[in-house]
Design an enzyme around this catalytic site. Sequence first.
Site, mmCIF file in Angstrom:
data_model
loop_
_atom_site.group_PDB
_atom_site.id
_atom_site.type_symbol
_atom_site.label_atom_id
_atom_site.label_comp_id
_atom_site.label_asym_id
_atom_site.label_seq_id
_atom_site.Cartn_x
_atom_site.Cartn_y
_atom_site.Cartn_z
ATOM 1 N N HIS A 86 -25.905 5.644 92.133
ATOM 2 C CA HIS A 86 -25.138 6.925 92.436
ATOM 3 C C HIS A 86 -23.768 6.660 93.088
ATOM 4 C CE1 HIS A 86 -25.952 7.558 96.873
ATOM 5 N NE2 HIS A 86 -27.063 6.849 96.497
ATOM 6 N N ASP A 88 -21.867 9.536 94.638
ATOM 7 C CA ASP A 88 -21.568 10.368 95.827
ATOM 8 C C ASP A 88 -22.151 9.645 97.192
ATOM 9 O OD1 ASP A 88 -24.363 10.804 94.614
ATOM 10 O OD2 ASP A 88 -24.645 12.149 96.289
ATOM 11 N N ASP A 118 -24.514 1.956 100.018
ATOM 12 C CA ASP A 118 -25.068 3.238 99.640
ATOM 13 C C ASP A 118 -24.038 4.321 98.972
ATOM 14 O OD1 ASP A 118 -27.026 5.277 99.223
ATOM 15 O OD2 ASP A 118 -26.745 6.128 101.169
ATOM 16 N N GLU A 152 -27.142 12.389 94.241
ATOM 17 C CA GLU A 152 -28.465 11.950 94.914
ATOM 18 C C GLU A 152 -28.449 12.225 96.418
ATOM 19 O OE1 GLU A 152 -31.118 9.273 97.136
ATOM 20 O OE2 GLU A 152 -28.652 9.558 97.441
ATOM 21 N N GLU A 153 -27.420 12.256 97.080
ATOM 22 C CA GLU A 153 -27.379 12.560 98.576
ATOM 23 C C GLU A 153 -28.034 14.097 98.736
ATOM 24 O OE1 GLU A 153 -27.495 10.401 100.387
ATOM 25 O OE2 GLU A 153 -26.460 8.618 99.757
#
Length: 467
Positions: A86, A88, A118, A152-153
């Site tokens: 991801h 985001d 991340d 995702e977050e």
Amino acid sequence: MEQARITAYFAAHKQALLDDICRVVRIRSDKGEAEPGKPFGAGPAAALAEVLRLAESMGFATKNYDNYVGTVDLNDKERGLDILAHLDVVPAGDDWTVTQPFEPVEQNGKLYGRGTADDKGPAVVALYALKAVKDLGAPLKQNVRLIVGTDEECGSSDIAYYYGKEPEAPMTFSPDAEFPVINVEKGRVEGSLSASLVPSGALPRVKWADAGVKANVVHHTARALVEGLDADALAPYLKQAAERTGAKFTAALAENGAEITVKGEAAHASTPEQGNNALTALLTLLAALPLAESDGAARLRALAKLFPHGDTVGKALGVAMSDEVSGPLTISLNLLHVDGTSVSGVFDCRAPICATEENLQNVLSARTAEAGFKLEQQSTPAHHVPGDTPFVRTLLKCYEQYTGRKGECQSTGGGTYVHALKNGVAFGCSLPETDNRMHGADEFAVVDELLLAGQIFTQAILDLCGA
């Protein structure tokens, strides 16, 4: 293919890889207001466009699924493997010290910047693994698809959108955690407690109390206003509570009493034992105070019995359990609001595979009802891909081959990007001992680990989908 060729490839492309990660990190891509054609705002859409442009420049076919996700295909054969990453990121504060969040810098073997670990860094590493397979001319019998998402977050609605249009591949891994392989993810129960109170003005009393910021965060601060007891009267109780909990208690003069502040240590709700819950420390104090008998005082004492400080496995609630595959249940009370008319709170429970509705949710409902609380629960089942499958065994073999370490399956209380996928596991991108400060200030990725992950991913593609 010889390991030496793969290792040499990433050594030769080290700077290009880091430069491309930096290009993507410079784009601020935390979730913003939805715009026409940009469901998560301009930032995530811009990051997605940049990665797809990069993939196209490498000669790959790409597709943009309405700025929810983008895909990069290694060839036009039937899909055998998906790699799910991801672009985001979580918001970044102003407490960074090495660099600014979206101004990546390499220093002492680490690449700093929001998303380097991340999950922008791993996403670009996975793209370079596809490029390595392509450039080295390795024959494949199946396609490998890199899927890059943008939400995702904040709930993974991007992936729900994508899999509403496309089937899952037979195998999926996500480089959004750590090596070796995370094949077990505990289930989650979020419980909202509430109780209405008969108002009482009798003193001493708790006029209000507040603690927590999010259901899945063990917060480091809690506060309450106690009327009818001044700081001197509170002092011995504060001292006793501090000794029992290890938290720091202070009291400041307030109208008709004192405002109490508790300082503990924050942690993620998936690992509550790593923190010191300020909320339950506060309950320890309030339950011990000589409060006037009232509905509110009774509910606070009941809540302190249900969630005694330090009990992160649910013993007091009667739900403590564990299994060999996924480990112990954890639970933490993370939100609390008290006023003259109600008490409400939210707990977060991470449940092992052995948990069922009968031995968990039903027990939680019964115990909280006995204490005078109404309980509403939302649950997500556990996720488990057996460790003895050829897919998982192959990933572990690749990890062992390039690290020289023993590869073993891991369990986590957190949810990864593959939680809802039938045959999905988390695989990389950092080594187990590395704390990348994900979601925190000065997030970083270790440069050598990025290169190592690229080599491991390349070998995994060849071993899983090679001719």
